[in-house]
Design an enzyme around this catalytic site. Structure first.
Site, PDB file in Angstrom:
ATOM      1  N   SER A 232      -7.230   0.010  -5.489  1.00  6.06           N
ATOM      2  CA  SER A 232      -5.853   0.476  -5.345  1.00  6.06           C
ATOM      3  C   SER A 232      -5.261  -0.201  -4.123  1.00  6.06           C
ATOM      4  O   SER A 232      -5.947  -0.357  -3.106  1.00  6.06           O
ATOM      5  CB  SER A 232      -5.803   1.991  -5.128  1.00  6.06           C
ATOM      6  OG  SER A 232      -6.004   2.677  -6.331  1.00  6.06           O
TER       7      SER A 232
ATOM      8  N   GLU B 145      12.115  -3.341   1.620  1.00  3.62           N
ATOM      9  CA  GLU B 145      12.981  -3.033   0.474  1.00  3.62           C
ATOM     10  C   GLU B 145      12.273  -2.114  -0.535  1.00  3.62           C
ATOM     11  O   GLU B 145      12.637  -2.094  -1.706  1.00  3.62           O
ATOM     12  CB  GLU B 145      13.403  -4.331  -0.207  1.00  3.62           C
ATOM     13  CG  GLU B 145      14.048  -5.361   0.715  1.00  3.62           C
ATOM     14  CD  GLU B 145      13.031  -6.260   1.445  1.00  3.62           C
ATOM     15  OE1 GLU B 145      11.808  -6.067   1.245  1.00  3.62           O
ATOM     16  OE2 GLU B 145      13.458  -7.141   2.209  1.00  3.62           O
ATOM     17  N   SER B 146      11.268  -1.370  -0.129  1.00  5.20           N
ATOM     18  CA  SER B 146      10.535  -0.363  -0.920  1.00  5.20           C
ATOM     19  C   SER B 146       9.037  -0.688  -1.013  1.00  5.20           C
ATOM     20  O   SER B 146       8.380  -0.691   0.007  1.00  5.20           O
ATOM     21  CB  SER B 146      11.177  -0.059  -2.264  1.00  5.20           C
ATOM     22  OG  SER B 146      12.463   0.543  -2.040  1.00  5.20           O
TER      23      SER B 146
ATOM     24  N   HIS C 273      -3.086  -0.783  -9.244  1.00  6.70           N
ATOM     25  CA  HIS C 273      -4.327  -0.057  -9.516  1.00  6.70           C
ATOM     26  C   HIS C 273      -5.065  -0.847 -10.590  1.00  6.70           C
ATOM     27  O   HIS C 273      -4.475  -1.157 -11.631  1.00  6.70           O
ATOM     28  CB  HIS C 273      -4.045   1.368 -10.006  1.00  6.70           C
ATOM     29  CG  HIS C 273      -3.230   2.158  -9.030  1.00  6.70           C
ATOM     30  ND1 HIS C 273      -3.737   2.588  -7.822  1.00  6.70           N
ATOM     31  CD2 HIS C 273      -1.942   2.560  -9.048  1.00  6.70           C
ATOM     32  CE1 HIS C 273      -2.787   3.236  -7.156  1.00  6.70           C
ATOM     33  NE2 HIS C 273      -1.691   3.227  -7.874  1.00  6.70           N
TER      34      HIS C 273
ATOM     35  N   CYS D 118      14.949  -2.744  -3.558  1.00  3.20           N
ATOM     36  CA  CYS D 118      16.364  -2.395  -3.484  1.00  3.20           C
ATOM     37  C   CYS D 118      17.124  -3.521  -2.800  1.00  3.20           C
ATOM     38  O   CYS D 118      16.529  -4.392  -2.167  1.00  3.20           O
ATOM     39  CB  CYS D 118      16.579  -1.058  -2.800  1.00  3.20           C
ATOM     40  SG  CYS D 118      15.832  -0.922  -1.187  1.00  3.20           S
TER      41      CYS D 118
END
Lengths: 144, 144
Positions: A55, A62-63, A68, A83
């Site tokens: 993981s 920007e996020s 996984h 974003c």
């Protein structure tokens, strides 16, 4: 419609299992994807689980990007959440498909934060005035 | 259909902007949500951006929870990505809706990793034999 964020859910089937179980390689692939999208990397965190599976998250200004992996099934779930108008998340998608050698990729695009029913474009980093104006129309309590 | 992972996309509109801009509180809310879902927390990473906005990730043994907040719009995007049969992601959803004081929450559920067209249930942590059998039927190259 206008939204604050674009979220790509990338299903990578029939990948190369050796790559999916290689911690360093998985991290490098996600970082390369973030750079391909022109994202600003803030931090990366990757973990190997027992008996297998990795993981990882790349936090970007920007996020985020996340992955996984299920090497035992040749499968990886990748998320690319961005974003702003300047990023190229589609280049991150191409990059992960290619680098994981996925023979059966599929992509779902979900817009996140569709706040205006009137399809008004909201800046993803609002200047104070715009945010206050929006909050006023929504009767939101604003941060002082 | 049977899938390896369950991914809840939680749109939290009309939240309390003061909470959305409080780094410690946002982190505590996500950690509480992960615990409510009975997830095993591996690591947490939270960042405050300028002029406002928080991004955070809780890496769990069963995948991840993430949050991005736009306090200026009273909005947060929360993702709850879990795998396995023992977790209760719906309790994490209730928890974040309540704790962010969202007056307009909405939830989309996406199954991730639907690998079998025949709707065969695959263990999310396959034992070697099952994984090898699956790989054989898919003609996947397996990890040695």
């Amino acid at each position: 419609m206008h939204a604050l964020g674009m979220h790509l859910l990338v299903e990578l089937k029939d990948c190369n299992p050796k790559i999916l179980s290689d911690l360093k390689k998985v991290e490098e692939i996600l970082v390369t994807a973030a750079k391909a999208a022109k994202a600003t990397i803030v931090q990366t965190h990757f973990h190997q689980f027992s008996p297998f599976g990795i993981s990882g998250v790349v936090i970007i200004a920007e996020s985020h990007l996340s992955v996984h992996t299920w090497p035992e099934y040749g499968y990886a779930a990748v998320d690319i959440f961005t974003c702003g108008d300047t990023l190229k998340p589609e280049l991150a998608v191409s990059s992960v498909i290619e680098r994981f050698h996925s023979k059966q990729p599929s992509i779902i695009e979900v817009k996140r934060g569709i706040l205006s029913r009137d399809n008004v474009k909201l800046p993803h980093k609002a200047v104070k005035g715009e945010a206050i104006e929006y909050a006023r129309t929504k009767e939101l309590q604003m941060v002082p």
